[in-house]
Design a protein around this motif. Structure first.
Motif, PDB file in Angstrom:
ATOM      1  N   ILE A 125      19.060 -22.584  15.197  1.00 36.19           N
ATOM      2  CA  ILE A 125      19.389 -21.969  16.509  1.00 36.19           C
ATOM      3  C   ILE A 125      18.088 -21.439  17.208  1.00 36.19           C
ATOM      4  O   ILE A 125      16.942 -21.427  16.600  1.00 36.19           O
ATOM      5  N   ALA A 126      18.074 -21.407  18.576  1.00 34.56           N
ATOM      6  CA  ALA A 126      17.086 -20.680  19.448  1.00 34.56           C
ATOM      7  C   ALA A 126      17.577 -20.015  20.519  1.00 34.56           C
ATOM      8  O   ALA A 126      18.682 -20.732  21.194  1.00 34.56           O
ATOM      9  N   PHE A 127      17.153 -19.138  20.992  1.00 38.71           N
ATOM     10  CA  PHE A 127      17.271 -18.461  22.391  1.00 38.71           C
ATOM     11  C   PHE A 127      16.535 -19.076  23.418  1.00 38.71           C
ATOM     12  O   PHE A 127      15.393 -18.827  23.338  1.00 38.71           O
TER      13      PHE A 127
ATOM     14  N   VAL B 126      18.285 -17.226  11.018  1.00 43.17           N
ATOM     15  CA  VAL B 126      18.414 -16.031  11.648  1.00 43.17           C
ATOM     16  C   VAL B 126      17.113 -16.120  13.043  1.00 43.17           C
ATOM     17  O   VAL B 126      15.876 -16.851  12.883  1.00 43.17           O
ATOM     18  N   LYS B 127      17.240 -15.459  13.918  1.00 42.38           N
ATOM     19  CA  LYS B 127      16.520 -15.633  15.066  1.00 42.38           C
ATOM     20  C   LYS B 127      16.715 -14.456  16.111  1.00 42.38           C
ATOM     21  O   LYS B 127      17.865 -14.133  16.375  1.00 42.38           O
ATOM     22  N   PHE B 128      15.550 -13.875  16.275  1.00 46.94           N
ATOM     23  CA  PHE B 128      15.906 -12.633  17.174  1.00 46.94           C
ATOM     24  C   PHE B 128      16.093 -12.796  18.575  1.00 46.94           C
ATOM     25  O   PHE B 128      15.681 -13.857  18.913  1.00 46.94           O
ATOM     26  N   PHE B 129      16.823 -12.079  19.261  1.00 42.39           N
ATOM     27  CA  PHE B 129      17.052 -12.270  20.567  1.00 42.39           C
ATOM     28  C   PHE B 129      15.750 -11.768  21.502  1.00 42.39           C
ATOM     29  O   PHE B 129      15.040 -10.930  21.102  1.00 42.39           O
ATOM     30  N   PRO B 130      15.477 -12.148  22.559  1.00 47.28           N
ATOM     31  CA  PRO B 130      14.333 -12.081  23.263  1.00 47.28           C
ATOM     32  C   PRO B 130      13.923 -10.492  23.253  1.00 47.28           C
ATOM     33  O   PRO B 130      12.738  -9.991  23.614  1.00 47.28           O
ATOM     34  N   ASP B 131      15.196  -9.667  23.740  1.00 45.67           N
ATOM     35  CA  ASP B 131      15.088  -8.247  23.664  1.00 45.67           C
ATOM     36  C   ASP B 131      14.503  -7.467  22.333  1.00 45.67           C
ATOM     37  O   ASP B 131      14.355  -6.281  22.583  1.00 45.67           O
ATOM     38  N   GLY B 132      14.718  -8.144  21.477  1.00 50.58           N
ATOM     39  CA  GLY B 132      14.258  -7.505  20.097  1.00 50.58           C
ATOM     40  C   GLY B 132      15.358  -6.600  19.646  1.00 50.58           C
ATOM     41  O   GLY B 132      15.290  -5.960  18.504  1.00 50.58           O
TER      42      GLY B 132
ATOM     43  N   VAL C 293      13.698 -16.266   8.017  1.00 44.86           N
ATOM     44  CA  VAL C 293      13.182 -14.941   8.269  1.00 44.86           C
ATOM     45  C   VAL C 293      12.858 -15.058   9.907  1.00 44.86           C
ATOM     46  O   VAL C 293      12.572 -16.250  10.337  1.00 44.86           O
ATOM     47  N   SER C 294      12.941 -14.012  10.580  1.00 42.83           N
ATOM     48  CA  SER C 294      12.655 -13.883  11.970  1.00 42.83           C
ATOM     49  C   SER C 294      11.989 -12.554  12.282  1.00 42.83           C
ATOM     50  O   SER C 294      12.693 -11.517  11.831  1.00 42.83           O
ATOM     51  N   ILE C 295      10.769 -12.648  12.748  1.00 47.96           N
ATOM     52  CA  ILE C 295      10.005 -11.352  13.004  1.00 47.96           C
ATOM     53  C   ILE C 295      10.488 -10.737  14.399  1.00 47.96           C
ATOM     54  O   ILE C 295      10.160 -11.629  15.564  1.00 47.96           O
ATOM     55  N   ASN C 296      10.577  -9.433  14.766  1.00 46.43           N
ATOM     56  CA  ASN C 296      11.035  -8.941  16.174  1.00 46.43           C
ATOM     57  C   ASN C 296       9.623  -9.117  16.883  1.00 46.43           C
ATOM     58  O   ASN C 296       8.547  -8.480  16.429  1.00 46.43           O
ATOM     59  N   GLN C 297       9.654  -9.847  17.834  1.00 47.16           N
ATOM     60  CA  GLN C 297       8.566  -9.876  18.786  1.00 47.16           C
ATOM     61  C   GLN C 297       8.156  -8.500  19.700  1.00 47.16           C
ATOM     62  O   GLN C 297       6.924  -8.314  20.069  1.00 47.16           O
TER      63      GLN C 297
ATOM     64  N   THR D 110      29.728 -21.160  12.435  1.00 45.63           N
ATOM     65  CA  THR D 110      29.586 -20.316  13.552  1.00 45.63           C
ATOM     66  C   THR D 110      28.269 -19.840  13.631  1.00 45.63           C
ATOM     67  O   THR D 110      27.374 -19.851  12.754  1.00 45.63           O
ATOM     68  N   CYS D 111      27.885 -19.442  14.993  1.00 43.96           N
ATOM     69  CA  CYS D 111      26.721 -18.642  15.064  1.00 43.96           C
ATOM     70  C   CYS D 111      27.313 -17.154  15.527  1.00 43.96           C
ATOM     71  O   CYS D 111      28.313 -17.074  16.125  1.00 43.96           O
ATOM     72  N   ARG D 112      26.661 -16.420  15.414  1.00 46.58           N
ATOM     73  CA  ARG D 112      26.779 -14.849  15.490  1.00 46.58           C
ATOM     74  C   ARG D 112      25.793 -13.993  16.060  1.00 46.58           C
ATOM     75  O   ARG D 112      24.568 -14.384  15.908  1.00 46.58           O
ATOM     76  N   LEU D 113      26.113 -13.045  16.929  1.00 42.95           N
ATOM     77  CA  LEU D 113      25.047 -12.072  17.596  1.00 42.95           C
ATOM     78  C   LEU D 113      25.384 -10.710  16.900  1.00 42.95           C
ATOM     79  O   LEU D 113      26.488  -9.969  17.150  1.00 42.95           O
TER      80      LEU D 113
END
Length: 377
Positions: free
Chosen positions: A301-303, A254-260, A210-214, A271-274
């Motif tokens: 993964i991590a951004f 799963v990991k949120f991108f910095p912009d949410g 799980v990944s929470i939107n910052q 694979t990794c996917r966006l």
């Protein structure tokens, strides 16, 4: 109106809905004429150049006696918590390499750990199907062990992932092998909401991450063995906001991108996917053949803080640093001389983006810092 007439109208309405859904799907597919890398290349963008001295291992954290499975940074950047097969959580000072806490767990089979936003508590979960909370300010018992301050019980399967809701020490989200995610009230120890399970829009296999939107803590994304990721709104537990297919294997992370507005995934399909949460579109696939038809699974993964870099750990020991804009590998941490001796099982960036921590099956953690002419990316 008779029952037969109602059934006819229901069938007709269902056919209309399915037809409109298919038209919408085709229209959206027609708009996907490129991906992020294709567009970036058309605009003349060039990949980042990254040498072996641009990201250097500056510290090795030794203390675990078993495989390291999970790690997390505090928001003030200088502390890390790690969970290991040795049945312990260790809290480290990342600046000095000193251990501030070594917590013996009630159940040795731990799979995940997380720091609270204030850094006062840590949470962990695993094969005992509960999430245990430890207050780091509590006094140790007569055996020198830190007692469990709260046990969150309710899952019917192992706890694979946990994360505190940003800016709150009182709420936490877990993912589980029982195919559900749960939002917990830590103060009461009760479940606030259950996502999935009996609901049709939930996952159909184990939830692994799980990944929470910052930027908007009401939104979180989950990854599952059903090869999908799903977006959830904590205010509406009965159904997922959106489902993201595309992978051909378990979605391990799963990991949120910095912009949410986007999130990344890593899968057993290598694979990794966006993905974009607003449109539901897959924006980019990150894959590179490691050998003869060899695509080892992605475990973590991590951004980077800007999102320009994607760090991905693979089961064969590679840890690729991807340029997310051009889908090119710019560095492989696994090939560096002072890297881990086994697969990298977990990784994470410090809050300010200045350091990367990797955890491995070789029982060690390593801290990597941007060096040379590189600044925080």
């Amino acid at each position: 109106m008779s029952v037969a007439e109602l059934k006819e109208r229901h069938v007709a309405a269902s056919e209309t809905v399915n037809s409109l859904r298919e038209c919408l799907k085709q229209k959206r597919a027609s708009l996907l004429d490129t991906d992020v890398a294709g567009y970036a290349k058309s605009q003349g963008k060039t990949p980042l150049t990254f040498g072996p001295t641009d990201l250097v291992c500056c510290r090795t954290l030794q203390g675990h006696t078993g495989k390291v499975y999970s790690l997390d940074w505090t928001s003030e950047k200088n502390r890390i918590v790690s969970a290991s097969q040795d049945g312990r959580l260790i809290v480290w000072n990342a600046l000095t390499s000193q251990k501030t806490h070594a917590i013996k767990l009630p159940c040795a089979w731990v799979m995940t750990c997380a720091f609270s936003p204030t850094g006062q508590s840590v949470a962990c979960g695993g094969l005992d199907s509960v999430c245990s909370i430890f207050n780091l300010n509590s006094l140790c018992d007569k055996d020198g062990n830190l007692p469990v301050s709260r046990t969150l019980s309710g899952h019917k399967g192992y706890v694979s992932s946990c994360q505190y809701v940003p800016d709150e020490d009182t709420h936490l989200i877990t993912g589980s092998g029982d195919q559900t995610c749960v939002l917990w009230d830590i103060t009461t120890g009760l479940r606030t909401s259950v996502f999935g399970g009996e609901f049709q829009s939930g996952h159909t296999a184990d939830v692994l991450s799980v990944s929470i939107n910052q930027s908007n803590s009401r939104l979180f994304v989950s990854g599952s063995c059903d090869a999908t990721a799903r977006l959830w709104d904590t205010r509406v537990a009965s159904r997922a906001v959106r489902t993201f297919p595309g992978h051909e294997g378990d979605v391990n992370v799963v990991k949120f991108f910095p912009d949410g507005n986007r999130f990344g995934t890593g899968s057993d399909d290598g694979t990794c996917r966006l993905f974009d949460i607003r449109t539901g579109h897959q924006l980019q696939v990150y894959h590179q053949q490691h050998g003869d038809n060899d695509y080892p699974p992605v475990k973590t993964i991590a951004f980077s803080i800007s999102g320009r870099l994607l760090f991905a750990g693979y089961t064969n020991g590679d840890c690729y640093v991807w340029d997310t804009l051009l889908a090119k590998v710019v560095l492989n941490l696994g090939s560096l001389q002072n890297s881990h001796e086994a697969q990298i099982s977990c990784l994470g960036l410090s809050a300010d983006g200045s350091a990367l921590c990797t955890g491995s099956w070789d029982t060690n953690l390593k801290i990597w810092a941007f060096g040379g002419h590189r600044k925080i990316i």
